[in-house]
Design a protein around this motif. Sequence first.
Motif, PDB file in Angstrom:
ATOM      1  N   ASN A 246       0.826  -1.225   0.000  1.00  0.00           N
ATOM      2  CA  ASN A 246       0.000   0.000   0.000  1.00  0.00           C
ATOM      3  C   ASN A 246       0.853   1.266   0.000  1.00  0.00           C
ATOM      4  OD1 ASN A 246      -2.502  -1.216  -0.117  1.00  0.00           O
ATOM      5  ND2 ASN A 246      -2.670  -1.425   2.096  1.00  0.00           N
ATOM      6  N   HIS A 247       2.169   1.097  -0.159  1.00  0.00           N
ATOM      7  CA  HIS A 247       3.105   2.241  -0.205  1.00  0.00           C
ATOM      8  C   HIS A 247       2.976   3.127   1.026  1.00  0.00           C
ATOM      9  CE1 HIS A 247       3.985   1.116  -4.297  1.00  0.00           C
ATOM     10  NE2 HIS A 247       2.688   1.071  -4.532  1.00  0.00           N
ATOM     11  N   ILE A 248       2.891   2.505   2.191  1.00  0.00           N
ATOM     12  CA  ILE A 248       2.829   3.307   3.420  1.00  0.00           C
ATOM     13  C   ILE A 248       3.978   2.911   4.346  1.00  0.00           C
ATOM     14  CG2 ILE A 248       0.334   3.710   3.303  1.00  0.00           C
ATOM     15  CD1 ILE A 248       0.043   1.545   5.496  1.00  0.00           C
ATOM     16  N   ALA A 249       4.264   3.792   5.293  1.00  0.00           N
ATOM     17  CA  ALA A 249       5.344   3.528   6.244  1.00  0.00           C
ATOM     18  C   ALA A 249       4.820   2.738   7.438  1.00  0.00           C
ATOM     19  CB  ALA A 249       5.926   4.855   6.730  1.00  0.00           C
ATOM     20  N   CYS A 250       5.747   2.098   8.137  1.00  0.00           N
ATOM     21  CA  CYS A 250       5.372   1.402   9.372  1.00  0.00           C
ATOM     22  C   CYS A 250       6.526   1.466  10.359  1.00  0.00           C
ATOM     23  CB  CYS A 250       4.999  -0.059   9.095  1.00  0.00           C
ATOM     24  SG  CYS A 250       6.311  -1.048   8.382  1.00  0.00           S
ATOM     25  N   THR A 251       6.204   1.343  11.639  1.00  0.00           N
ATOM     26  CA  THR A 251       7.255   1.123  12.636  1.00  0.00           C
ATOM     27  C   THR A 251       7.083  -0.301  13.145  1.00  0.00           C
ATOM     28  OG1 THR A 251       5.843   2.076  14.341  1.00  0.00           O
ATOM     29  CG2 THR A 251       7.505   3.508  13.438  1.00  0.00           C
ATOM     30  N   LEU A 252       8.199  -0.966  13.356  1.00  0.00           N
ATOM     31  CA  LEU A 252       8.175  -2.350  13.832  1.00  0.00           C
ATOM     32  C   LEU A 252       8.969  -2.452  15.122  1.00  0.00           C
ATOM     33  CD1 LEU A 252       8.977  -4.276  10.498  1.00  0.00           C
ATOM     34  CD2 LEU A 252       6.724  -3.735  11.429  1.00  0.00           C
ATOM     35  N   GLU A 253       8.297  -2.825  16.198  1.00  0.00           N
ATOM     36  CA  GLU A 253       8.967  -3.097  17.481  1.00  0.00           C
ATOM     37  C   GLU A 253       8.944  -4.602  17.657  1.00  0.00           C
ATOM     38  OE1 GLU A 253      10.369  -0.928  19.281  1.00  0.00           O
ATOM     39  OE2 GLU A 253       9.392   0.977  18.834  1.00  0.00           O
ATOM     40  N   LEU A 254      10.104  -5.248  17.431  1.00  0.00           N
ATOM     41  CA  LEU A 254      10.109  -6.716  17.434  1.00  0.00           C
ATOM     42  C   LEU A 254      10.862  -7.207  18.668  1.00  0.00           C
ATOM     43  CD1 LEU A 254      10.720  -6.933  13.602  1.00  0.00           C
ATOM     44  CD2 LEU A 254       8.546  -6.754  14.814  1.00  0.00           C
ATOM     45  N   GLY A 255      11.418  -8.355  18.604  1.00  0.00           N
ATOM     46  CA  GLY A 255      12.001  -8.926  19.827  1.00  0.00           C
ATOM     47  C   GLY A 255      13.422  -8.487  20.090  1.00  0.00           C
ATOM     48  N   GLY A 256      14.086  -9.229  20.968  1.00  0.00           N
ATOM     49  CA  GLY A 256      15.466  -8.910  21.307  1.00  0.00           C
ATOM     50  C   GLY A 256      16.170 -10.087  21.945  1.00  0.00           C
ATOM     51  N   LYS A 257      17.466  -9.986  22.028  1.00  0.00           N
ATOM     52  CA  LYS A 257      18.280 -10.944  22.797  1.00  0.00           C
ATOM     53  C   LYS A 257      19.322 -10.068  23.480  1.00  0.00           C
ATOM     54  CE  LYS A 257      19.267 -15.213  23.922  1.00  0.00           C
ATOM     55  NZ  LYS A 257      18.305 -16.104  24.608  1.00  0.00           N
ATOM     56  N   SER A 258      18.836  -9.258  24.399  1.00  0.00           N
ATOM     57  CA  SER A 258      19.626  -8.115  24.860  1.00  0.00           C
ATOM     58  C   SER A 258      20.708  -8.511  25.862  1.00  0.00           C
ATOM     59  CB  SER A 258      18.676  -7.082  25.463  1.00  0.00           C
ATOM     60  OG  SER A 258      17.775  -6.651  24.458  1.00  0.00           O
ATOM     61  N   PRO A 259      21.941  -8.016  25.639  1.00  0.00           N
ATOM     62  CA  PRO A 259      23.053  -8.371  26.515  1.00  0.00           C
ATOM     63  C   PRO A 259      23.214  -7.422  27.694  1.00  0.00           C
ATOM     64  CG  PRO A 259      23.867  -7.182  24.600  1.00  0.00           C
ATOM     65  CD  PRO A 259      22.360  -7.255  24.450  1.00  0.00           C
ATOM     66  N   GLN A 260      23.606  -7.988  28.817  1.00  0.00           N
ATOM     67  CA  GLN A 260      24.080  -7.212  29.968  1.00  0.00           C
ATOM     68  C   GLN A 260      25.578  -7.511  30.022  1.00  0.00           C
ATOM     69  OE1 GLN A 260      22.242  -5.826  32.825  1.00  0.00           O
ATOM     70  NE2 GLN A 260      20.298  -6.879  32.817  1.00  0.00           N
ATOM     71  N   ILE A 261      26.407  -6.486  29.875  1.00  0.00           N
ATOM     72  CA  ILE A 261      27.864  -6.704  29.831  1.00  0.00           C
ATOM     73  C   ILE A 261      28.438  -6.269  31.179  1.00  0.00           C
ATOM     74  CG2 ILE A 261      29.964  -6.210  28.541  1.00  0.00           C
ATOM     75  CD1 ILE A 261      28.129  -5.116  26.298  1.00  0.00           C
ATOM     76  N   VAL A 262      29.010  -7.202  31.903  1.00  0.00           N
ATOM     77  CA  VAL A 262      29.520  -6.891  33.242  1.00  0.00           C
ATOM     78  C   VAL A 262      31.054  -6.976  33.219  1.00  0.00           C
ATOM     79  CG1 VAL A 262      29.429  -7.470  35.698  1.00  0.00           C
ATOM     80  CG2 VAL A 262      27.425  -7.872  34.238  1.00  0.00           C
ATOM     81  N   PHE A 263      31.686  -5.807  33.362  1.00  0.00           N
ATOM     82  CA  PHE A 263      33.158  -5.771  33.406  1.00  0.00           C
ATOM     83  C   PHE A 263      33.640  -6.017  34.839  1.00  0.00           C
ATOM     84  CE2 PHE A 263      32.307  -3.600  29.446  1.00  0.00           C
ATOM     85  CZ  PHE A 263      33.329  -4.068  28.618  1.00  0.00           C
TER      86      PHE A 263
END
Length: 484
Positions: A246-263
């Motif tokens: 339909n030639h329209i824009a969209c926003t997509l909020e999908l999943g994640g595999k988010s890291p916590q980096i502990v130094f």
Amino acid sequence: MTNMKLESHALLIDGKWLQPAKGGSIPMIDPCNGQPFAYIADGGAEDIDRAVRAAQAALDGAWGKTPASERGRILQRWGRLIEQHLEELAQIESRDTGKPIAAGRADILATARYFEFYGGAADKLHGQVIPFLDGYTVNVLREPHGVTGHIIPWNYPAQQYARTVAAALAVGNAAVVKPSEDACLSTLKISELALEAGLPAGALNVVTGLGETAGAALTAHPGVNFISFTGSPEVGQLVQQAAARNHIACTLELGGKSPQIVFADADLDKALPVVVKAIVQHAGQTCSAGSRLLVQQEIYDDFVARLADLFRKTRVGTPEMNLDCGPLMNATQRDKVVAFVKRAVDSGVPLLAQGALAEGLHSGGYWVPPALFGPVPRNHALACEELFGPVLSAIPFKDEADAIELANSTEYGLVAAVWTANGARQQRVSKQLRCGQVFINCYGAGGGVELPFGGMKKSGHGREKGFLALEHMTTTKTVVNFHG
Ligand code: NAD
């Protein structure tokens, strides 16, 4: 919890509660016992068509003529009504999703805050005047897209509804919402409050139903000018294909595999409880769950041993028990996570600790205890795929370069956290992470209403929350005026 009877809910179209054109209903299942406790209307393509027409009529009528300041007032009134119904809405949200009642209350407060924030912002998104050639005035107008389609998932139904719909209405769009068939009762109650707040008929329409029928019809409808989608990457792709047709824009909020980096230099006492909460909260069913734990190798054994102690103390129960988390949303989700855990154990990944289920839970509930695995091989599915369950994968890393490479190594890019006392490293690492939000020495921000949120790569594109969302919810028109 409120003792609700088996209510049947209707569709909201043009300010009226209507039955679906073809009839039919969908049971709402309580994830704590697997039993139906309410019914929603099974809306379809005809209902979506009625809703889109009503939205367009609202734009052509009263809603389209409502000044920005008045739109803002309506949204703020709506937010106050949500606050006044806090306890009722929190009970609905927790019953629908199984989350602890304290989490339900926090979700509803964040929901009200979206309406307050976007209500306040409604008359503050301005166009531009561009200096151009002599004799010209150039204005760049900010205009609503028109009819916006909103497809919502089940994990944070009230908040996800609020963040996309409040932003869309603030800038003058008219919305058609297709909430999740797994959890949407808060959406219906909050929509009822919109009418009480004075939102003109048709500015907001809610069509409950299945994804492949009502959802697909909304994304395919030629009268829809923009789509906001939150959910799985697979359905996100279908939504984007439909938008492209339909030639329209969209926003997509999908999943994640988010890291916590502990130094190694991080404040480990501060990090430990936050790392647990980031994955155990809502039983890991959060798109921004911190599901990968990357720990510098010299502190790995100690940190993970302390974390295992905390995991063993986590408790799963009903909303009223108000423990660390509730059940998974449905049987499919539960079976997926349980099978994943079993495969990981069978393939030899050490299961370091598990939480426990509270006493006396219904055997029909979708209960899964939180689990900590480690060290997880870097290319193991547990380290790369989104589970949407309370399962944390710990992985050791060598140095800063290794941590960044590892953090960026999945297909996802939603959120990350960097735990270190070194200020220069905080900046270096956050700059190199490929994701939409980075937290330094913290994780998550409650609702984070003011903070632009969204992903890169398979986590999607576009931004919701904050002022930036208003730019996505509008388009521009450049008006070049020659006056000599
Ligand atoms: P989903 O993508 O299947 O559903 C999300 C929404 O899309 C629902 O309203 C659904 O009815 C609708 N939908 C489904 N098929 C559709 C279609 N063909 N056209 C248009 N709309 C359609 O997600 P889900 O079943 O709710 O959850 C499954 C997975 O999605 C989870 O395991 C998780 O990975 C992910 N998820 C991510 C988020 C997030 O916030 N990023 C939220 C929920 C789920």
